[in-house]
Design a protein around this motif. Structure first.
Motif, short mmCIF file in Angstrom:
data_model
loop_
_atom_site.label_atom_id
_atom_site.label_comp_id
_atom_site.label_asym_id
_atom_site.label_seq_id
_atom_site.Cartn_x
_atom_site.Cartn_y
_atom_site.Cartn_z
N GLU A 1 0.72 -0.96 -0.14
CA GLU A 1 -0.24 0.06 0.11
C GLU A 1 1.01 1.20 -0.25
O GLU A 1 0.38 2.35 -0.28
CB GLU A 1 -1.18 0.38 1.02
CG GLU A 1 -2.36 -1.08 1.34
CD GLU A 1 -2.35 -0.56 0.29
OE1 GLU A 1 -3.20 -0.10 -0.62
OE2 GLU A 1 -3.39 -2.06 -0.55
N HIS A 2 2.21 1.25 0.76
CA HIS A 2 2.76 2.30 0.81
C HIS A 2 3.07 2.23 -0.35
O HIS A 2 3.73 3.50 -0.65
CB HIS A 2 4.23 2.29 1.45
CG HIS A 2 3.97 2.15 3.09
ND1 HIS A 2 3.55 3.06 3.48
CD2 HIS A 2 3.81 0.81 4.41
CE1 HIS A 2 2.76 2.98 4.92
NE2 HIS A 2 3.18 1.81 5.39
N LEU A 3 3.41 1.87 -2.20
CA LEU A 3 3.88 2.01 -3.25
C LEU A 3 3.12 2.66 -4.33
O LEU A 3 2.79 3.00 -4.93
CB LEU A 3 4.33 0.57 -3.24
CG LEU A 3 5.77 0.07 -3.24
CD1 LEU A 3 6.17 -1.34 -2.86
CD2 LEU A 3 6.74 1.34 -2.25
N ARG A 4 2.02 2.55 -3.85
CA ARG A 4 0.62 2.59 -4.73
C ARG A 4 0.53 4.09 -5.01
O ARG A 4 0.21 4.35 -6.11
CB ARG A 4 -0.76 3.19 -4.14
CG ARG A 4 -0.91 1.69 -3.55
CD ARG A 4 -2.50 1.03 -3.67
NE ARG A 4 -3.33 -0.78 -3.40
CZ ARG A 4 -3.57 -1.47 -4.70
NH1 ARG A 4 -2.75 -0.47 -5.87
NH2 ARG A 4 -3.42 -2.20 -3.94
N LEU B 1 3.25 -2.62 -10.27
CA LEU B 1 2.87 -2.00 -9.76
C LEU B 1 1.81 -0.62 -10.97
O LEU B 1 1.32 0.02 -10.16
CB LEU B 1 4.75 -1.27 -9.14
CG LEU B 1 4.41 -0.13 -8.26
CD1 LEU B 1 3.41 -0.44 -6.83
CD2 LEU B 1 5.86 0.48 -7.52
N CYS B 2 2.83 -0.02 -11.58
CA CYS B 2 1.82 0.71 -12.81
C CYS B 2 0.41 -0.11 -12.46
O CYS B 2 0.15 1.23 -12.93
CB CYS B 2 2.83 1.02 -13.65
SG CYS B 2 4.09 1.60 -13.54
N PRO C 1 4.04 6.19 -12.24
CA PRO C 1 5.50 7.25 -11.47
C PRO C 1 6.31 7.61 -12.63
O PRO C 1 6.13 6.75 -13.88
CB PRO C 1 6.10 6.51 -11.07
CG PRO C 1 5.63 4.80 -11.49
CD PRO C 1 4.48 4.56 -11.96
N VAL C 2 7.04 8.41 -12.98
CA VAL C 2 7.96 8.93 -13.45
C VAL C 2 10.11 8.24 -13.35
O VAL C 2 9.99 7.70 -12.40
CB VAL C 2 8.48 10.80 -13.77
CG1 VAL C 2 10.25 10.59 -14.16
CG2 VAL C 2 7.81 11.24 -13.12
N ARG C 3 9.44 7.68 -14.16
CA ARG C 3 10.87 6.20 -14.78
C ARG C 3 11.99 6.97 -15.32
O ARG C 3 12.33 8.15 -15.74
CB ARG C 3 10.42 5.08 -15.30
CG ARG C 3 9.51 5.30 -15.21
CD ARG C 3 8.93 3.27 -15.88
NE ARG C 3 7.66 2.84 -15.95
CZ ARG C 3 7.65 1.73 -16.42
NH1 ARG C 3 8.73 0.71 -16.97
NH2 ARG C 3 5.85 0.98 -16.54
N ASN D 1 -2.21 -7.83 -21.23
CA ASN D 1 -1.92 -6.77 -21.88
C ASN D 1 -1.28 -6.07 -20.63
O ASN D 1 -0.10 -4.94 -21.52
CB ASN D 1 -3.06 -6.01 -21.80
CG ASN D 1 -3.88 -6.42 -22.85
OD1 ASN D 1 -3.37 -7.35 -24.17
ND2 ASN D 1 -5.29 -5.78 -22.58
N THR D 2 -1.15 -6.20 -19.32
CA THR D 2 -0.28 -5.75 -18.84
C THR D 2 1.42 -6.56 -19.16
O THR D 2 2.08 -5.23 -18.68
CB THR D 2 -0.39 -5.93 -17.31
OG1 THR D 2 -1.88 -5.92 -16.72
CG2 THR D 2 0.10 -5.13 -16.42
N VAL D 3 1.52 -7.41 -18.84
CA VAL D 3 2.97 -8.13 -18.72
C VAL D 3 3.53 -7.05 -20.41
O VAL D 3 4.34 -7.07 -20.42
CB VAL D 3 3.00 -9.84 -19.00
CG1 VAL D 3 3.99 -10.29 -19.59
CG2 VAL D 3 2.44 -10.56 -18.16
N ARG D 4 2.56 -7.60 -20.97
CA ARG D 4 2.56 -6.94 -22.75
C ARG D 4 3.22 -5.36 -22.61
O ARG D 4 4.87 -5.12 -23.69
CB ARG D 4 1.76 -7.12 -23.84
CG ARG D 4 1.79 -8.25 -23.77
CD ARG D 4 1.81 -9.06 -25.76
NE ARG D 4 1.12 -7.93 -26.86
CZ ARG D 4 1.73 -8.69 -27.64
NH1 ARG D 4 2.41 -9.26 -28.53
NH2 ARG D 4 0.97 -7.39 -28.87
N ARG D 5 3.11 -4.61 -21.72
CA ARG D 5 3.79 -3.55 -21.46
C ARG D 5 5.67 -3.20 -21.13
O ARG D 5 5.43 -2.60 -21.25
CB ARG D 5 2.57 -2.30 -20.37
CG ARG D 5 1.16 -2.37 -21.36
CD ARG D 5 0.76 -0.76 -20.58
NE ARG D 5 0.23 -1.53 -19.69
CZ ARG D 5 -0.93 -1.80 -19.21
NH1 ARG D 5 -2.20 -2.28 -20.76
NH2 ARG D 5 -1.85 -2.77 -18.31
N CYS D 6 5.06 -4.51 -21.02
CA CYS D 6 6.82 -4.38 -20.44
C CYS D 6 8.03 -4.65 -21.56
O CYS D 6 7.14 -5.80 -22.35
CB CYS D 6 6.97 -5.52 -19.45
SG CYS D 6 9.25 -6.25 -18.85
#
Length: 847
Positions: free
Chosen positions: A163-166, A195-196, A203-205, A438-443
């Protein structure tokens, strides 16, 4: 879209965005902003994804943190700073984390004196962090969290800490060049993507990198698909001086003891002329040998002012050595690879490399450790160890001066890493399959992942491969109606205890057929062997027969020449691009004068003469190929075996693929066992006295189609120890074989036994099993380079074949392949004696 930063801001423009307290600290601490900071601070302030590539001492870490610390300071002044994590800083090295924290506290402590109760907290969470410290972070999260890729992955699945990472605003990846090309980097990148997916605002990377190429590809790795990134490349601002130094003019006829003394005298002289010297070798054993010889040869000169630093030395001793360096207490430190990354080691004014670094990128990264300040010149000397080492080093030095670097290869679709993340995702919540895909493919690592492969992974981890239950492999998730989620109470424990990509180091016991124990071999050495290979252990030669679990079965092979050198498991491979340039230089050295070589390649007189002499000798006793020629030589050795040397000059990983496929091809054609020896410069096929490989056979082999080549290679790989050993590592990463289980630690021996048992079963019942497919991919794309091998085959297939027959000794260039190639300070004496014997025989024949 990936765009290059072309605009550099003036100091005044950057100061405008900074809070007065930050401005005041910076002005007192520094004279002005560095080029890296002028390109990046405002971009980070404007929340842009950014990749910063710059040399050591250029302020790239402060480039990342300055705008962030400024923003946190502003929030505190406006009483808006919350108890949450704003920044996650990820370093591949735990040793970097304490340095980063110390460096961060400098501006924070300075600002704290001006702003009462600033209270910006910095925390470190790694495997070394105690349970009580983790509990404190859970109650009151640090604003800046420093961690490692593995700890980050575990935090994602810690229900409360997650929750602290959200609401993280910035994710900084330091030393990204050490992550981008391996499975550890793929694992971390997919963690960030997960996480995203759980955040309302991405977040900014920020990526921080040493010299690496191509930066556009690394930027895509950093941000994934469908995101923009600014690339800052300011590597050219740091002046670098590279010299190739030969200790002798003739490597063949100079006596070994004289050459050895000349080399150490040269090393000693360079150390004397500088304040602090960092020496790189290419192996841990060579590091220890250099320290030993410097101490024993120069009396009391080297006692408390010299240290070794490598991964086999305990962490406490390594840290002590680093601290001594920072305090200026050491005159010289000798390292293998452990000091390549950005640990703060103070001021080094000379880097020496003993032997070829095997890569122009690695060369610049190593030499970049000298010249601590941006205005300092980074000075590096390559001390060459033999003739091939010299030719290679000259090419790499010239490529480095011209900023010509080898391309990094981003691993695509590693299915074993995906297994871990599928389980991790299932632990979070119930997922729709298409949403997860779709989440995996964004990597970026998985941007080309096929849906069928994704579904196969889901089927495996949900227990649909029923035969595996006989080996106690059960489903860890459920899958139904287009969704999946966690199954069972132990799934979370299994994930946390087995996540990560770095395999445990292991060795295997070596036995004769009568069950007599001979010694141990490292797994990385064993995986390269094929039945019939000859190797040295304890000063004696043995023939490799097979493996049985964690046992290696051998036969004595007295008098036979090794096909795999004893140092092979530690050898760095020469990349394909550099090997291609080496072949061009060999021809240059044969046609240019010594004066022209000195001018074109920035050489001293001794090194230019040695290079010229080597190529002239090849021209006299063999043939130096032009760009449209390809050399194959046949010679009959003293044991009566016929040897065919193929001068591919394609780097070791491509040559490995070529050698395996050609050995399989000729074995089929000749109906006999064929032995293959490989190095960076070519491969040697060895057959019996009464077998013969004709000119047409060679031409047919060189003309084989891509499809036939791949078929011969895959057949060879399928029978190899390499595939079996890689399957073991893949099965551990893919949770098929567990390293740990609640209340239980599984030994490496047991892991290998379980893997072997599953390997046999899967080959029978599930030839398309995802982890078997991944093991093949890892071998074909990571351990060896099939694409480069095919490129080489297509190139040499168009050339004119130069076939040298009827010889009883190799040509000078052929010596290096017959003698197993690349140098190491540990074994140069044995190799030199072998080459010298062949060389004297060759000269005697010709005269």
């Amino acid at each position: 879209m990936i765009t290059k930063s072309l605009f550099s801001f003036e100091d005044g423009e950057i100061y405008k965005i900074l809070e007065p307290e930050i401005q005041d600290w910076f002005r007192k601490k520094f004279k002005s902003f560095t080029p890296a900071q002028r390109h990046s601070v405002i971009a980070i302030h404007n929340k842009k994804n950014i990749l910063i590539s710059s040399p050591t001492g250029s302020g790239k870490t402060l480039s990342a943190f300055l705008a962030i610390v400024n923003e946190l300071t502003r929030l505190r002044k406006e009483d808006k700073l919350e108890d949450k994590i704003y920044v996650v800083y990820v370093s591949p090295l735990r040793a970097l984390n304490n340095d980063i924290r110390k460096n961060l506290m400098v501006p924070l402590d300075a600002v704290e004196k001006k702003i009462e109760n600033l209270g910006i907290r910095v925390g470190i969470r790694t495997s070394d962090t105690t349970a009580s410290e983790k509990q404190k972070m859970l109650k009151k999260a640090p604003h800046i969290l420093i961690t490692t890729p593995e700890s980050f992955a575990i935090m994602l699945n810690a229900p409360k800490f997650r929750e602290h990472l959200r609401n993280v605003t910035w994710i900084i990846t330091d030393e990204i060049h050490s992550l981008a090309g391996n499975k550890r980097g793929a694992h971390f990148s997919l963690s960030v993507e997960r996480l995203c997916a759980a955040m309302e605002k991405e977040p900014v990377r920020i990526g921080l990198s040493a010299t690496i190429h191509p930066l556009d590809e690394v930027a895509r790795y950093l941000v994934g698909t469908e995101r923009d990134c600014v690339v800052v490349d300011v590597n050219s601002i740091k002046e670098i001086e590279i010299n190739v130094k030969s200790p002798v003019e003739d490597f063949i006829y100079t006596p070994m003891d004289k050459m050895n003394k000349a080399m150490y005298d040269l090393i000693d002289k360079e150390i004397d002329e500088h304040n602090t010297t960092l020496i790189f070798t290419n192996t841990r054993s060579a590091t220890e040998r250099v320290v030993f010889h410097l101490k024993s040869m120069y009396g009391k000169k080297y006692v408390d002012n010299i240290e070794a630093h490598h991964s086999s030395i305990s962490r406490d001793i390594r840290i002590e050595t680093e601290d001594k360096l920072k305090r200026g207490e050491l005159k010289v430190v000798v390292s293998s690879t452990s000091l390549e990354l950005g640990i703060d080691i103070g001021s080094i004014d000379l880097v020496m490399l003993l032997g070829s670094p095997k890569s122009s990128t690695r060369l610049v990264q190593r030499i970049g450790r000298s010249g601590h300040r941006l205005t300092d010149v980074s000075v590096g000397h390559i001390i060459v160890l033999d003739r091939d080492d010299m030719m290679e080093s000259i090419v790499l030095a010239e490529n480095a001066r011209e900023s010509k670097f080898e391309s990094i290869s981003i691993i695509k679709n590693p299915l074993d890493v995906l297994v871990q993340h599928i389980l991790g995702m299932a632990l979070e919540r119930v997922w729709n399959i298409d949403e997860a895909y779709n989440t995996v493919r964004r990597c970026y690592n998985y941007s080309t992942l096929e849906k069928s492969d994704f579904m196969n992974v889901l089927k495996y981890i949900s227990g649909e491969f029923n035969e595996l239950e006989a080996k106690y492999v059960y489903g860890k998730i459920w899958m139904d109606n287009g969704s999946f989620g966690k199954r069972g109470k132990l799934a979370r424990a299994i994930y946390i205890m087995n996540t990560g990509t770095i395999p445990d180091e292991s060795s295997a016991a070596v036995f004769l057929p009568n069950n007599k124990f001979i010694g141990k071999l490292e797994e990385s050495f064993i995986e390269r062997m094929m039945p019939g290979d000859i190797f040295v252990l304890g000063g004696k030669t043995y023939e490799f027969l097979s493996t049985r679990g964690s046992k290696v079965m051998i036969n004595p092979a007295e008098g036979k020449k090794p096909t795999i050198p004893a140092w092979f498991s530690e050898m760095l491979p020469l990349p394909y691009e550099s090997a291609v340039d080496l072949e061009k230089f060999r021809y240059d050295a044969s046609v240019l004068s010594i004066k022209e070589l000195k001018e074109k390649y920035t050489l001293d007189d001794m090194t230019a003469k040695a290079a010229k002499g080597y190529s002239d000798e090849q021209k006299r006793y063999g043939h130096v190929t032009k760009a449209d020629e390809f050399l194959v030589e046949e010679y009959l050795d003293e044991g009566g075996l016929k040897n065919y040397i193929f001068h591919t000059v394609a780097g070791r990983k491509a040559t490995d693929a070529l050698g395996r496929a050609f050995a399989n091809y000729f074995s089929e054609r000749l109906h006999t066992n064929v032995r293959v020896t490989i190095n960076d410069y070519g491969f040697m096929i060895t057959v019996g006295r009464y077998k013969h490989i004709g000119e047409e056979d060679i031409k047919n082999a060189l003309a084989m189609t891509k499809e036939r080549f791949f078929a011969y290679l895959k057949e060879s790989i399928s029978k190899s120890e390499l595939l079996r050993r890689r399957f073991k590592n893949v099965s551990v990463r893919g949770l098929l074989v567990l390293r740990r289980y609640p209340g239980k630690f599984i030994s490496l021996k047991k892991q290998q036994f379980n893997s072997d048992s599953l390997y046999k079963l899967i080959n029978i019942y599930y030839p398309d099993f995802p982890l078997l497919k991944e093991a093949y991919r890892e071998v074909m794309e990571d351990a060896i380079h099939v694409d480069e091998a095919i490129k080489c085959l297509e190139d040499i297939g168009k050339r004119k074949l130069i076939l040298l027959r009827g010889r009883d000794v190799p040509t000078p260039f052929g010596f290096s392949i017959a003698a197993l190639g690349s140098s190491d300070i540990m074994i140069v004496e044995d190799k030199k004696e072998f080459i010298k014997a062949l060389h004297q025989k060759l000269v005697g024949k010709k005269q």
